[in-house]
Design a protein around this motif. Sequence first.
Motif, PDB file in Angstrom:
ATOM      1  N   ASN A  15     -18.897   1.481   8.546  1.00  0.00           N
ATOM      2  CA  ASN A  15     -18.842   2.890   8.948  1.00  0.00           C
ATOM      3  C   ASN A  15     -20.143   3.567   8.525  1.00  0.00           C
ATOM      4  OD1 ASN A  15     -18.392   5.579   9.379  1.00  0.00           O
ATOM      5  ND2 ASN A  15     -16.316   5.586   8.519  1.00  0.00           N
TER       6      ASN A  15
ATOM      7  N   GLU B  58       0.822  -1.205   0.000  1.00  0.00           N
ATOM      8  CA  GLU B  58       0.000   0.000   0.000  1.00  0.00           C
ATOM      9  C   GLU B  58       0.858   1.258   0.000  1.00  0.00           C
ATOM     10  OE1 GLU B  58      -2.463   0.283   3.499  1.00  0.00           O
ATOM     11  OE2 GLU B  58      -2.821   2.385   3.133  1.00  0.00           O
TER      12      GLU B  58
ATOM     13  N   ILE C 118       0.718  -1.699   7.741  1.00  0.00           N
ATOM     14  CA  ILE C 118      -0.102  -1.384   8.931  1.00  0.00           C
ATOM     15  C   ILE C 118      -1.503  -1.083   8.442  1.00  0.00           C
ATOM     16  CG2 ILE C 118      -0.566   0.227  10.816  1.00  0.00           C
ATOM     17  CD1 ILE C 118       1.861  -1.304  11.525  1.00  0.00           C
ATOM     18  N   ASP C 119      -2.411  -1.959   8.798  1.00  0.00           N
ATOM     19  CA  ASP C 119      -3.814  -1.735   8.467  1.00  0.00           C
ATOM     20  C   ASP C 119      -4.506  -1.112   9.676  1.00  0.00           C
ATOM     21  OD1 ASP C 119      -6.383  -2.185   7.037  1.00  0.00           O
ATOM     22  OD2 ASP C 119      -6.715  -3.432   8.808  1.00  0.00           O
ATOM     23  N   GLY C 120      -5.232  -0.029   9.410  1.00  0.00           N
ATOM     24  CA  GLY C 120      -5.923   0.658  10.512  1.00  0.00           C
ATOM     25  C   GLY C 120      -5.001   1.652  11.185  1.00  0.00           C
ATOM     26  N   SER C 121      -4.140   2.298  10.389  1.00  0.00           N
ATOM     27  CA  SER C 121      -3.090   3.110  11.027  1.00  0.00           C
ATOM     28  C   SER C 121      -3.634   4.298  11.830  1.00  0.00           C
ATOM     29  CB  SER C 121      -2.004   3.533  10.037  1.00  0.00           C
ATOM     30  OG  SER C 121      -2.526   3.907   8.807  1.00  0.00           O
TER      31      SER C 121
ATOM     32  N   TYR D  38     -17.516  -2.675   3.439  1.00  0.00           N
ATOM     33  CA  TYR D  38     -17.043  -1.354   3.025  1.00  0.00           C
ATOM     34  C   TYR D  38     -17.537  -1.136   1.600  1.00  0.00           C
ATOM     35  CZ  TYR D  38     -14.807   3.011   3.883  1.00  0.00           C
ATOM     36  OH  TYR D  38     -14.628   4.338   4.121  1.00  0.00           O
TER      37      TYR D  38
ATOM     38  N   GLU E  67      -5.567  -6.094   0.536  1.00  0.00           N
ATOM     39  CA  GLU E  67      -6.510  -6.010   1.662  1.00  0.00           C
ATOM     40  C   GLU E  67      -7.667  -6.996   1.447  1.00  0.00           C
ATOM     41  OE1 GLU E  67      -6.180  -1.632   3.660  1.00  0.00           O
ATOM     42  OE2 GLU E  67      -7.246  -1.639   1.768  1.00  0.00           O
TER      43      GLU E  67
ATOM     44  N   ASP F 277      -0.193  -5.097   3.224  1.00  0.00           N
ATOM     45  CA  ASP F 277      -0.588  -3.829   3.851  1.00  0.00           C
ATOM     46  C   ASP F 277       0.180  -3.826   5.163  1.00  0.00           C
ATOM     47  OD1 ASP F 277      -1.754  -1.710   5.097  1.00  0.00           O
ATOM     48  OD2 ASP F 277      -3.820  -2.450   4.961  1.00  0.00           O
TER      49      ASP F 277
ATOM     50  N   TYR G  57     -17.479  -1.620  15.096  1.00  0.00           N
ATOM     51  CA  TYR G  57     -16.591  -1.079  14.058  1.00  0.00           C
ATOM     52  C   TYR G  57     -15.403  -0.421  14.740  1.00  0.00           C
ATOM     53  CZ  TYR G  57     -15.258   1.055   9.593  1.00  0.00           C
ATOM     54  OH  TYR G  57     -14.598   1.404   8.453  1.00  0.00           O
TER      55      TYR G  57
ATOM     56  N   ARG H 285      -8.301  -1.809  -0.807  1.00  0.00           N
ATOM     57  CA  ARG H 285      -7.529  -2.216  -1.969  1.00  0.00           C
ATOM     58  C   ARG H 285      -7.621  -3.727  -2.169  1.00  0.00           C
ATOM     59  NH1 ARG H 285      -5.232   2.530   0.628  1.00  0.00           N
ATOM     60  NH2 ARG H 285      -5.838   1.205   2.346  1.00  0.00           N
TER      61      ARG H 285
ATOM     62  N   GLY I  91     -12.439   0.606  12.975  1.00  0.00           N
ATOM     63  CA  GLY I  91     -11.604   1.430  12.104  1.00  0.00           C
ATOM     64  C   GLY I  91     -10.353   0.706  11.635  1.00  0.00           C
ATOM     65  N   ALA I  92     -10.205  -0.544  12.021  1.00  0.00           N
ATOM     66  CA  ALA I  92      -9.102  -1.376  11.509  1.00  0.00           C
ATOM     67  C   ALA I  92      -9.703  -2.668  10.982  1.00  0.00           C
ATOM     68  CB  ALA I  92      -8.086  -1.670  12.600  1.00  0.00           C
ATOM     69  N   LEU I  93      -9.618  -2.828   9.683  1.00  0.00           N
ATOM     70  CA  LEU I  93     -10.230  -3.973   9.008  1.00  0.00           C
ATOM     71  C   LEU I  93      -9.803  -5.306   9.630  1.00  0.00           C
ATOM     72  CD1 LEU I  93     -11.635  -5.306   6.535  1.00  0.00           C
ATOM     73  CD2 LEU I  93      -9.554  -4.866   5.239  1.00  0.00           C
TER      74      LEU I  93
ATOM     75  N   LYS J 240     -13.109   1.881  -0.437  1.00  0.00           N
ATOM     76  CA  LYS J 240     -11.810   2.363   0.023  1.00  0.00           C
ATOM     77  C   LYS J 240     -10.751   1.278  -0.001  1.00  0.00           C
ATOM     78  CE  LYS J 240      -9.681   4.438   4.078  1.00  0.00           C
ATOM     79  NZ  LYS J 240      -9.828   4.737   5.501  1.00  0.00           N
TER      80      LYS J 240
HETATM   81  P1  AHG Z   1      -5.155   1.587   6.151  1.00  0.00           P
HETATM   82  O1  AHG Z   1      -4.841   2.039   7.554  1.00  0.00           O
HETATM   83  O2  AHG Z   1      -4.297   0.433   5.701  1.00  0.00           O
HETATM   84  O3  AHG Z   1      -5.198   2.711   5.145  1.00  0.00           O
HETATM   85  O4  AHG Z   1      -6.585   0.921   6.161  1.00  0.00           O
HETATM   86  C1  AHG Z   1      -7.643   1.575   6.763  1.00  0.00           C
HETATM   87  C2  AHG Z   1      -8.875   0.904   6.299  1.00  0.00           C
HETATM   88  C3  AHG Z   1      -9.337  -0.275   7.120  1.00  0.00           C
HETATM   89  O5  AHG Z   1      -8.457  -0.767   8.061  1.00  0.00           O
HETATM   90  C4  AHG Z   1     -10.576   0.196   7.799  1.00  0.00           C
HETATM   91  O6  AHG Z   1     -11.523  -0.808   7.803  1.00  0.00           O
HETATM   92  C5  AHG Z   1     -11.010   1.359   6.988  1.00  0.00           C
HETATM   93  O7  AHG Z   1      -9.879   1.850   6.330  1.00  0.00           O
HETATM   94  C6  AHG Z   1     -11.595   2.441   7.824  1.00  0.00           C
HETATM   95  O8  AHG Z   1     -11.990   3.464   6.970  1.00  0.00           O
HETATM   96  P2  AHG Z   1     -13.055   4.581   7.420  1.00  0.00           P
HETATM   97  O9  AHG Z   1     -12.332   5.449   8.394  1.00  0.00           O
HETATM   98  O10 AHG Z   1     -13.406   5.265   6.147  1.00  0.00           O
HETATM   99  O11 AHG Z   1     -14.216   3.855   8.033  1.00  0.00           O
END
Ligand code: AHG
Length: 347
Positions: free
Chosen positions: A225, A108, A132-135, A273, A289, A130, A253, A285, A255-257, A283
């Motif tokens: 979300n 990413e 760091i997912d949910g950074s 999503y 992801e 990826d 939810y 990838r 914010g970290a997949l 959003k």
């Molecule tokens: P990343 O940190 O790799 O960019 O991924 C963030 C992703 C995912 O982890 C999460 O489910 C989603 O973005 C949250 O997005 P919203 O804040 O739009 O809900």
Amino acid sequence: MSQTQSEYTVSQHSLDRDCTTLSRHVLEQLNSFGPEAQDLSAIMNRIALAGKLISRRLSRAGLMAGVLGFTGEENIQGESVKKMDIYANDVFISVFKQSGLVCRLASEEMEKPYYIPENCPIGRYTLLYDPIDGSSNVDINLNVGSIFSIRQQQGEDLDGEAKDLFQDGHQQLAAGYILYGPSTLLVYSLGNGVHSFILDPSLGEFILAEENIKVPVHGPVYSVNEGNFWQWDNGIRDYIRYMHRHEGYTARYSGALVGDFHRILMQGGVFLYPGTVKKPEGKLRLLYESAPLAFLIEQAGGKASTGKENLLDVIPDKLHARTPLIIGSLEDVKLVESFIEDSYKQK
Ligand code: AHG
Ligand code: MN
Ligand code: MN
């Protein structure tokens, strides 16, 4: 003091469990000591090492200078980059540099794949990840993850565009994620079930936690979300209204997949999503992801969809292509799809 048979059985059982490390498990899974099995086992070991390094840094993040916060740069996705994104991205590169296994890494955080030319004559594998997912969770000490997918390089990549990666998700040899939560967990599949491991920091080893994980056919959780409600298509809006009006559903939810997905893998339900007006493809990838998680959920007996087609059938047109994602328990994903289908019929 003599041990009774049952005491012996119990201690033997926990010892066996402690000895089922990730590397041993991978070799058992592949049921071979052939070259491909050795390669995949070595790749999984390197991924585990990356997970340990990232986990170590995250656990001390608030205590060390230069770990938290933004770099001030934007990545190819137009998103602000965190220092941990870059650290974790570089960790994966470093652990694979001298491996002789992986010729390319695509992430990413990098516009183009990173080539390790010294590996390329023999390293026929590509790692997609990826880091760091949910950074957005990093700076507030909440769970984050790493997602990975291993593909065999198909044909030559002479122009450095890695177009051979533009293939469907069934081509993945392996996929998984590392979840950095209260403990560090690694979940993976080589196409023969989904298995989870917990990092025992005192041993520095990932120890088997659960084999052949199956996602319940239905679960109470929907994970989305809802702040995006105003920009969804009618099908998704109708589905969410249905959730609000019926007993037996609950929203989660983070914010970290990776974290949200892990909850659903273990307890059932659905993560969504969807596309929005601003971002019709959503959003997330595809290659590093959605597709790896789709590979896992199918192996666990669940389903992943874009709303229109099976997610593993999607062929990306670029490295950083996005897709809508609806993933989780079979019945719950089908329910979302039925709302989408109904809304098309009404158009
Ligand atoms: P990343 O940190 O790799 O960019 O991924 C963030 C992703 C995912 O982890 C999460 O489910 C989603 O973005 C949250 O997005 P919203 O804040 O739009 O809900
Ligand atoms: Mn992500
Ligand atoms: Mn990320």
